[in-house]
Design a protein around this motif. Structure first.
Motif, PDB file in Angstrom:
ATOM      1  N   LYS A   1       0.831  -1.190   0.000  1.00 49.84           N
ATOM      2  CA  LYS A   1       0.000   0.000   0.000  1.00 49.84           C
ATOM      3  C   LYS A   1       0.869   1.246   0.000  1.00 49.84           C
ATOM      4  O   LYS A   1       1.984   1.233   0.491  1.00 49.84           O
ATOM      5  N   ASN A   2       0.318   2.286  -0.512  1.00 51.59           N
ATOM      6  CA  ASN A   2       1.013   3.567  -0.496  1.00 51.59           C
ATOM      7  C   ASN A   2       1.203   4.022   0.956  1.00 51.59           C
ATOM      8  O   ASN A   2       0.231   4.206   1.682  1.00 51.59           O
TER       9      ASN A   2
ATOM     10  N   SER B   1      -0.925   6.917   2.157  1.00 49.70           N
ATOM     11  CA  SER B   1      -2.329   6.687   2.487  1.00 49.70           C
ATOM     12  C   SER B   1      -2.471   5.933   3.800  1.00 49.70           C
ATOM     13  O   SER B   1      -3.430   6.152   4.538  1.00 49.70           O
TER      14      SER B   1
ATOM     15  N   ALA C   1      -7.688  13.709   3.185  1.00 51.99           N
ATOM     16  CA  ALA C   1      -7.282  13.421   1.810  1.00 51.99           C
ATOM     17  C   ALA C   1      -6.537  14.601   1.204  1.00 51.99           C
ATOM     18  O   ALA C   1      -5.500  14.435   0.556  1.00 51.99           O
TER      19      ALA C   1
ATOM     20  N   VAL D   1      -3.898  12.570  -1.349  1.00 47.59           N
ATOM     21  CA  VAL D   1      -4.456  11.363  -1.969  1.00 47.59           C
ATOM     22  C   VAL D   1      -5.971  11.550  -2.013  1.00 47.59           C
ATOM     23  O   VAL D   1      -6.497  12.496  -1.431  1.00 47.59           O
ATOM     24  N   THR D   2      -6.663  10.646  -2.661  1.00 44.62           N
ATOM     25  CA  THR D   2      -8.100  10.839  -2.805  1.00 44.62           C
ATOM     26  C   THR D   2      -8.858  10.338  -1.589  1.00 44.62           C
ATOM     27  O   THR D   2      -8.360   9.532  -0.809  1.00 44.62           O
TER      28      THR D   2
ATOM     29  N   THR E   1      -9.328   6.549  -1.493  1.00 43.72           N
ATOM     30  CA  THR E   1      -8.169   5.829  -0.977  1.00 43.72           C
ATOM     31  C   THR E   1      -8.129   5.877   0.542  1.00 43.72           C
ATOM     32  O   THR E   1      -7.821   4.880   1.209  1.00 43.72           O
TER      33      THR E   1
ATOM     34  N   ASN F   1     -10.601   3.372   1.744  1.00 38.74           N
ATOM     35  CA  ASN F   1     -10.138   1.989   1.598  1.00 38.74           C
ATOM     36  C   ASN F   1      -9.101   1.623   2.661  1.00 38.74           C
ATOM     37  O   ASN F   1      -9.167   0.553   3.273  1.00 38.74           O
ATOM     38  N   ARG F   2      -8.152   2.521   2.865  1.00 34.53           N
ATOM     39  CA  ARG F   2      -7.122   2.248   3.876  1.00 34.53           C
ATOM     40  C   ARG F   2      -7.749   2.238   5.264  1.00 34.53           C
ATOM     41  O   ARG F   2      -7.375   1.445   6.112  1.00 34.53           O
TER      42      ARG F   2
END
Length: 325
Positions: free
Chosen positions: A265-266, A269, A292, A297-298, A301, A304-305
């Motif tokens: 993963k990034n 994020s 965000a 990041v969006t 994302t 999700n994280r």
DNA sequence: TAAGATAAGAGGGACAT
DNA sequence: ATGTCAGTCTTATCTTA
């Protein structure tokens, strides 16, 4: 002319040195590129060379504040002007048929001119790249040691013919980003694109990303996976979060790492989501949107994280602070 | 308005052909 | 060399509380 002879002496002197790291092996150097390194172990030994002649790459910590320099360095100008513009044009346009010995001389001079031209384009490229490098580093507040590393990477890339046909700016940005990754300095790729022209920032991200990978592969570099926690301070300060929340986020990330919930993963994020969870557990109102934006990041994302983190940490997290939502 | 859900697309790595 | 596959991240749109 005198500059060139002294450069030659320097060259020979450096060639005879031995590597302090691995003992008796010889040291390979190329004064045109300003590169001095051990042939066996790859150790960089360019400090002495830096001290001997003022060069475009010699930004000391003091010099870093003041804009390093904008024009090409003197020694490079000698190489260029001396051979390419002075010698050959003076011999060439006589127009008439030359006697045979003169023709031989001409051939030698042409060879030299060819070399000098090759070298000077090499040098011009470097000069431009180093100027851009200094500008980028200044814009992104990157310390001089890291910039130095990036300069070294760029020179190696130039030597391996990786720059030809590609944008100097993009390769420069990729070198600097690569140096940041190697030294674990928290800088995101998108920042390097923002530092260039705004209109095509999106295309630049892809371009820089490609070259970053290209350099990494061509130079056989092992990039350490960076710890998400290095991104925490920046995101947290963007959001105005307290140190206490940061500490909580650090704990969350550590636990998540132990559960192998962060690989692939990034890291940015991960850090952002951990901060979001920590802030929420601390009853400090902070929206996903704000997180965000702060982390660049969006929102999706972040979500999700956030989901994967809470899932991975389910036991600890729910028992500690929050029932459900 | 904030947060959740879903879908489509891009770019790149791993792997096989 | 080229194609496929799984997975990540982004952008966009709609729904839910």
């Amino acid at each position: 002319m005198e500059m060139r002879e002294s450069d030659l002496r320097t060259f020979k002197l450096l060639q005879q040195r031995h590597c302090p790291e691995c003992g008796g092996t010889t040291v390979l150097t190329d004064p045109a590129a300003g590169e001095v390194m051990c042939r066996a172990c790859g150790l960089v030994l360019d400090e002495d060379h830096l001290d001997q002649s003022p060069e475009w790459r010699a930004f000391s910590p003091d010099e870093q504040r003041a804009r390093v320099r904008s024009g090409p360095p003197t020694s490079l100008r000698y190489l260029n002007g001396g051979l390419a513009t002075t010698f050959l044009p003076r011999h060439d346009p006589s127009g008439n048929v030359l006697p045979f010995p003169a023709q031989q001389t001409m051939q030698r001079l042409q060879r030299w001119q060819h070399r000098a031209q090759t070298q000077s384009s090499h040098d011009r490229n470097l000069t431009q790249a180093m100027t851009e490098l200094a500008r980028l580093a200044d814009y992104l507040n990157i310390p001089s040691t890291v910039t130095e590393h990036a300069a070294f990477l760029y020179r190696k890339a130039l030597h391996q013919n990786l720059v030809r046909g590609r944008s100097i700016h993009a390769i420069t940005a990729a070198s600097l980003y690569l140096a940041c990754r190697l030294t674990q300095l928290p800088r995101q790729l998108t920042m390097f694109a923002d530092a260039n022209e705004q209109p095509h920032a999106r295309a630049r991200v892809k371009e820089i990303s490609r070259y970053y990978r290209l350099l990494q592969r061509a130079l056989n570099l092992e990039i350490p996976v960076d710890d998400p926690t290095i991104y925490l301070p920046k995101i947290a300060s963007n959001l105005g979060l307290t140190q206490r929340i940061q500490n909580t986020a650090i704990q969350l990330i550590h636990s998540a790492k132990q559960r192998h919930a962060v690989v692939g993963k990034n890291p940015v994020s991960i850090a952002a989501a951990a901060l979001y969870i920590a802030a929420r557990g601390d009853a400090t109102p902070v929206t996903q949107k704000a997180v965000a934006a702060a982390a660049e990041v969006t929102e999706v994302t972040i979500r999700n994280r956030y989901k994967s983190l809470t899932h991975a940490l389910e036991l600890e997290f729910t028992s500690q602070s929050e029932p459900a939502s």
